[in-house]
Design an enzyme around this catalytic site. Structure first.
Site, PDB file in Angstrom:
ATOM      1  N   HIS A  92       0.807  -1.220   0.000  1.00  0.00           N
ATOM      2  CA  HIS A  92       0.000   0.000   0.000  1.00  0.00           C
ATOM      3  C   HIS A  92       0.839   1.268   0.000  1.00  0.00           C
ATOM      4  O   HIS A  92       0.344   2.356   0.287  1.00  0.00           O
ATOM      5  CB  HIS A  92      -1.011  -0.023   1.149  1.00  0.00           C
ATOM      6  CG  HIS A  92      -2.276  -0.730   0.745  1.00  0.00           C
ATOM      7  ND1 HIS A  92      -2.253  -1.910   0.042  1.00  0.00           N
ATOM      8  CD2 HIS A  92      -3.577  -0.420   0.906  1.00  0.00           C
ATOM      9  CE1 HIS A  92      -3.498  -2.290  -0.194  1.00  0.00           C
ATOM     10  NE2 HIS A  92      -4.327  -1.400   0.312  1.00  0.00           N
ATOM     11  N   ASP A 159      -6.156   5.186   9.974  1.00  0.00           N
ATOM     12  CA  ASP A 159      -7.561   5.285   9.576  1.00  0.00           C
ATOM     13  C   ASP A 159      -7.999   4.084   8.750  1.00  0.00           C
ATOM     14  O   ASP A 159      -9.169   3.715   8.752  1.00  0.00           O
ATOM     15  CB  ASP A 159      -7.784   6.562   8.759  1.00  0.00           C
ATOM     16  CG  ASP A 159      -7.841   7.772   9.662  1.00  0.00           C
ATOM     17  OD1 ASP A 159      -8.149   7.602  10.856  1.00  0.00           O
ATOM     18  OD2 ASP A 159      -7.565   8.880   9.185  1.00  0.00           O
ATOM     19  N   GLU A 272      -9.762  14.750  13.731  1.00  0.00           N
ATOM     20  CA  GLU A 272      -9.149  14.922  12.404  1.00  0.00           C
ATOM     21  C   GLU A 272      -9.851  16.060  11.674  1.00  0.00           C
ATOM     22  O   GLU A 272     -11.073  16.204  11.755  1.00  0.00           O
ATOM     23  CB  GLU A 272      -9.231  13.639  11.563  1.00  0.00           C
ATOM     24  CG  GLU A 272      -8.124  12.671  11.865  1.00  0.00           C
ATOM     25  CD  GLU A 272      -7.928  11.567  10.823  1.00  0.00           C
ATOM     26  OE1 GLU A 272      -8.583  11.597   9.751  1.00  0.00           O
ATOM     27  OE2 GLU A 272      -7.123  10.656  11.103  1.00  0.00           O
TER      28      GLU A 272
HETATM   29  P1  FAD Z   1       4.188  -1.801   2.211  1.00  0.00           P
HETATM   30  O1  FAD Z   1       3.720  -0.708   1.344  1.00  0.00           O
HETATM   31  O2  FAD Z   1       4.137  -3.155   1.660  1.00  0.00           O
HETATM   32  O3  FAD Z   1       5.660  -1.487   2.743  1.00  0.00           O
HETATM   33  C1  FAD Z   1       6.039  -0.200   3.179  1.00  0.00           C
HETATM   34  C2  FAD Z   1       7.532  -0.174   3.503  1.00  0.00           C
HETATM   35  O4  FAD Z   1       7.782  -0.938   4.676  1.00  0.00           O
HETATM   36  C3  FAD Z   1       8.418  -0.766   2.408  1.00  0.00           C
HETATM   37  O5  FAD Z   1       9.638  -0.086   2.399  1.00  0.00           O
HETATM   38  C4  FAD Z   1       8.599  -2.196   2.863  1.00  0.00           C
HETATM   39  O6  FAD Z   1       9.796  -2.769   2.344  1.00  0.00           O
HETATM   40  C5  FAD Z   1       8.625  -2.036   4.370  1.00  0.00           C
HETATM   41  N1  FAD Z   1       8.082  -3.177   5.083  1.00  0.00           N
HETATM   42  C6  FAD Z   1       6.902  -3.813   4.851  1.00  0.00           C
HETATM   43  N2  FAD Z   1       6.739  -4.799   5.740  1.00  0.00           N
HETATM   44  C7  FAD Z   1       7.813  -4.776   6.548  1.00  0.00           C
HETATM   45  C8  FAD Z   1       8.243  -5.545   7.662  1.00  0.00           C
HETATM   46  N3  FAD Z   1       7.507  -6.562   8.130  1.00  0.00           N
HETATM   47  N4  FAD Z   1       9.422  -5.237   8.240  1.00  0.00           N
HETATM   48  C9  FAD Z   1      10.177  -4.220   7.794  1.00  0.00           C
HETATM   49  N5  FAD Z   1       9.844  -3.474   6.734  1.00  0.00           N
HETATM   50  C10 FAD Z   1       8.668  -3.746   6.130  1.00  0.00           C
HETATM   51  N6  FAD Z   1      -0.762   5.451   7.053  1.00  0.00           N
HETATM   52  C11 FAD Z   1      -0.938   6.058   8.243  1.00  0.00           C
HETATM   53  O7  FAD Z   1       0.022   6.278   8.982  1.00  0.00           O
HETATM   54  N7  FAD Z   1      -2.183   6.438   8.634  1.00  0.00           N
HETATM   55  C12 FAD Z   1      -3.290   6.205   7.889  1.00  0.00           C
HETATM   56  O8  FAD Z   1      -4.381   6.550   8.299  1.00  0.00           O
HETATM   57  C13 FAD Z   1      -3.121   5.576   6.630  1.00  0.00           C
HETATM   58  N8  FAD Z   1      -4.179   5.332   5.823  1.00  0.00           N
HETATM   59  C14 FAD Z   1      -3.977   4.745   4.599  1.00  0.00           C
HETATM   60  C15 FAD Z   1      -5.073   4.533   3.752  1.00  0.00           C
HETATM   61  C16 FAD Z   1      -4.892   3.900   2.533  1.00  0.00           C
HETATM   62  C17 FAD Z   1      -6.081   3.686   1.643  1.00  0.00           C
HETATM   63  C18 FAD Z   1      -3.597   3.522   2.127  1.00  0.00           C
HETATM   64  C19 FAD Z   1      -3.372   2.895   0.796  1.00  0.00           C
HETATM   65  C20 FAD Z   1      -2.499   3.756   2.939  1.00  0.00           C
HETATM   66  C21 FAD Z   1      -2.687   4.370   4.180  1.00  0.00           C
HETATM   67  N9  FAD Z   1      -1.613   4.608   5.039  1.00  0.00           N
HETATM   68  C22 FAD Z   1      -1.805   5.215   6.251  1.00  0.00           C
HETATM   69  C23 FAD Z   1      -0.261   4.365   4.560  1.00  0.00           C
HETATM   70  C24 FAD Z   1       0.337   3.073   5.068  1.00  0.00           C
HETATM   71  O9  FAD Z   1       0.719   3.245   6.414  1.00  0.00           O
HETATM   72  C25 FAD Z   1       1.558   2.786   4.215  1.00  0.00           C
HETATM   73  O10 FAD Z   1       1.129   2.461   2.949  1.00  0.00           O
HETATM   74  C26 FAD Z   1       2.465   1.754   4.816  1.00  0.00           C
HETATM   75  O11 FAD Z   1       3.520   1.596   3.924  1.00  0.00           O
HETATM   76  C27 FAD Z   1       1.827   0.415   5.129  1.00  0.00           C
HETATM   77  O12 FAD Z   1       1.422  -0.282   3.999  1.00  0.00           O
HETATM   78  P2  FAD Z   1       1.802  -1.821   3.794  1.00  0.00           P
HETATM   79  O13 FAD Z   1       1.569  -2.553   5.052  1.00  0.00           O
HETATM   80  O14 FAD Z   1       1.111  -2.249   2.575  1.00  0.00           O
HETATM   81  O15 FAD Z   1       3.382  -1.722   3.582  1.00  0.00           O
END
Ligand code: FAD
Length: 513
Positions: A92, A159, A272
């Site tokens: 994401h 959120d 918010e």
């Molecule tokens: P990924 O996108 O898969 O990874 C993000 C990063 O972390 C990459 O660099 C990856 O290599 C690394 N990573 C992933 N897993 C691990 C692990 N286990 N150990 C170490 N590194 C790792 N963020 C907020 O703070 N507040 C919000 O309210 C919020 N709302 C969102 C709403 C939507 C619709 C979306 C799409 C995103 C939102 N986000 C929010 C953002 C979200 O926190 C980031 O996208 C974050 O990267 C988590 O997504 P993911 O788990 O898919 O991680």
């Protein structure tokens, strides 16, 4: 010792098995790597849809040891896997942060493949109270479901809950509760982390603190989180939830700052702010408040001024029946202290679960898949009026009306952040979180990317010291500027925990160095 790789293709079961002779510390055997087109395509996309980096293969780990072995193999200097390893949480990110061009993407979700819930467990400890041990790959929605079954929940959330524990802990994890409980990275007791050297380590504030404070908010640079221990509190059952509208920015920001101050009584649990540039904005996502007549009133107001502001304010309570009189009165008392436009208050009473899950799962967006050129910033409170004048009131209404766009602006308290972590915030006690959550198509994507660049240019020109959240920079100079005094710590920790610069290359931090 030389590593010999033997690649075997399986046609029926498209796993690419790498059999390797490894050193004494490595688990011999094969790794569940795939390089078929479905796996590669999956790992070269993310929610942003702006960056597409092709990995050489994708690891579908069935155990933590699979990831340990992969990283150990990659540490061998002759190995092609050295090009990088990226943990992919739920993909994401919006700028390819979980991708690895020519390297290996680790599909963290595979750790959960048994699907028996064993990787989310709730415990009680005399000293620690209630806590949960969760796999880094777990989605927050599943953490919520599992802990609520016991009447418990973490106190700090994002959120949107269809993102992973490891992914948000690598950034910060913020929402309207951060002013009270801190970001998610301030709500962790202990971690299991596989470092860039392939060593599985347990860390906390007291045990291996260098790793603990590096990994939380460390953009995946020092290790892969495989387990997080998160404190739990008794979960509220119900939520008083109001959405109040302002036409005046000073009143909007003053009220938000009042709400998050420790002196506020009764104190809210969630605050918010929203920026409304077209009437449809209140129709989507969490706008279950608006009726058609509200829509036309908002449209009328927007004709007079091109931007409106709204505060979403929430109070949790423990009661199995909605709206008992004391909480009604308390919430009324809270709202009475605010200066919104009197006829623009919309309120609801919902379950705690419904409130936390108000944003639906966005995994399967219908084709054509949109772009999400998001810009997330932290803005110092002292410059928020200047920022509003130049960017929010000045520029945002010039964008073509887009009902899918979503704009957030809310303050938070820096004293809830731990400065030993590498997440970067402005240097002021109160700062604002801005989310310009654009959705675009091929026809307007370039314009929105240009808009974001222009926002950053104006901040530089006016000396507004913003910090990007989910930072994306093209040059080493910009990263050094982003981290400020933390850059030296960043480099030092990288040299200790990931000296070959293997982990999370998609962040683009050390690729320039
Ligand atoms: P990924 O996108 O898969 O990874 C993000 C990063 O972390 C990459 O660099 C990856 O290599 C690394 N990573 C992933 N897993 C691990 C692990 N286990 N150990 C170490 N590194 C790792 N963020 C907020 O703070 N507040 C919000 O309210 C919020 N709302 C969102 C709403 C939507 C619709 C979306 C799409 C995103 C939102 N986000 C929010 C953002 C979200 O926190 C980031 O996208 C974050 O990267 C988590 O997504 P993911 O788990 O898919 O991680």
């Amino acid at each position: 010792m030389a590593i010999q790789l033997r690649l075997l293709h399986y046609t029926l079961f498209p796993f690419l098995l790498i059999a390797a002779s490894v050193n004494a510390n490595q688990r011999p055997g094969s790794l569940p790597l795939r390089n078929d087109s479905a796996a590669v395509r999956f790992a070269s996309t993310d929610f942003g849809n702006l960056v597409h980096e092709i990995p050489s293969s994708v690891l579908f780990p069935t155990s933590v040891d699979d990831i340990v072995d992969l990283i150990k193999l990659s540490n061998h200097k002759d190995d092609h896997l050295l090009r990088g390893i990226a943990a992919r949480g739920h993909g994401h990110s919006v700028r390819g942060q979980a991708m690895a061009r020519g390297g290996v993407v680790v599909n963290m979700a595979s750790l959960n493949s048994s699907g028996n819930g064993a990787r989310i467990q709730v415990f009680r400890d005399k000293k620690l109270g209630f806590y949960t041990d969760v796999g880094g790959e777990q989605l927050w929605i599943d953490v919520l479901r599992a802990t609520l079954r016991q009447g418990l929940a973490p106190e700090s959330w994002t959120d949107y809950l269809y993102i992973t524990v490891g992914g948000t802990l690598s950034n910060a994890g913020v929402n309207g509760q951060t002013f009270l409980h801190g970001p998610q990275i301030s709500n962790v007791l202990e971690l299991d982390v596989i470092t860039g050297k392939g060593k599985l380590m347990t860390c906390s504030k007291h045990k291996n603190p260098d790793l603990f404070f590096g990994v939380l908010g460390g953009l995946g640079q020092f290790g892969i989180i495989t387990r997080a221990r998160i404190p739990l509190a008794k979960a509220p059952t119900r939520v008083k939830w109001a959405f109040v509208v302002y036409s005046n920015f000073s009143e909007f920001s003053r009220d938000q700052e009042k709400l998050i101050a420790s002196t506020m009584a009764p104190a809210p649990d969630y605050v918010e702010g929203h920026l409304v540039t077209n009437e449809n904005i209140t129709l989507q996502w969490r706008s279950q408040f608006s009726s058609p007549s509200n829509q036309s009133a908002i449209a009328d107001l927007l004709k007079k001024q091109r931007i409106l502001y709204a505060i979403e304010v929430v109070k949790f309570y423990h009661n199995n029946t909605p709206a008992s009189p004391p909480i009604d009165k308390e919430f009324e008392r809270l709202l009475k202290q605010l200066s919104f436009i009197p006829s623009f208050v919309f309120s609801r009473d919902v379950s705690y679960f419904d409130f936390l899950t108000r944003l639906p799962n966005l995994d399967n967006l219908p084709a054509p898949i949109p772009f999400h050129p998001w810009l997330n910033l932290f803005i110092p409170k002292s410059r928020i009026s200047d920022f509003n004048a130049a960017v929010l009131a000045g520029m945002l209404p010039t964008l073509p009306p887009n009902p899918s766009a979503f704009y957030l602006l809310y303050p938070t308290n820096r004293n809830k952040w731990d400065d030993r972590m590498l997440a970067v915030t402005p240097d002021e006690q109160v700062f604002y979180v801005l989310g310009l959550l654009h959705t675009s198509t091929t026809s307007d994507n370039a314009e929105i990317l240009k808009f974001n660049d222009e926002v950053m240019r104006i901040c530089r020109k006016k000396g507004i010291q913003v910090k990007q959240y989910f930072p994306h920079y093209e040059s080493k100079k910009e990263w050094i500027n982003h981290f400020g005094p933390k850059w030296t710590i960043m480099k030092h920790k990288k040299a200790i925990f990931d000296p070959k610069r293997i982990l999370s290359p998609g962040q683009g931090i050390f690729n320039h160095v």
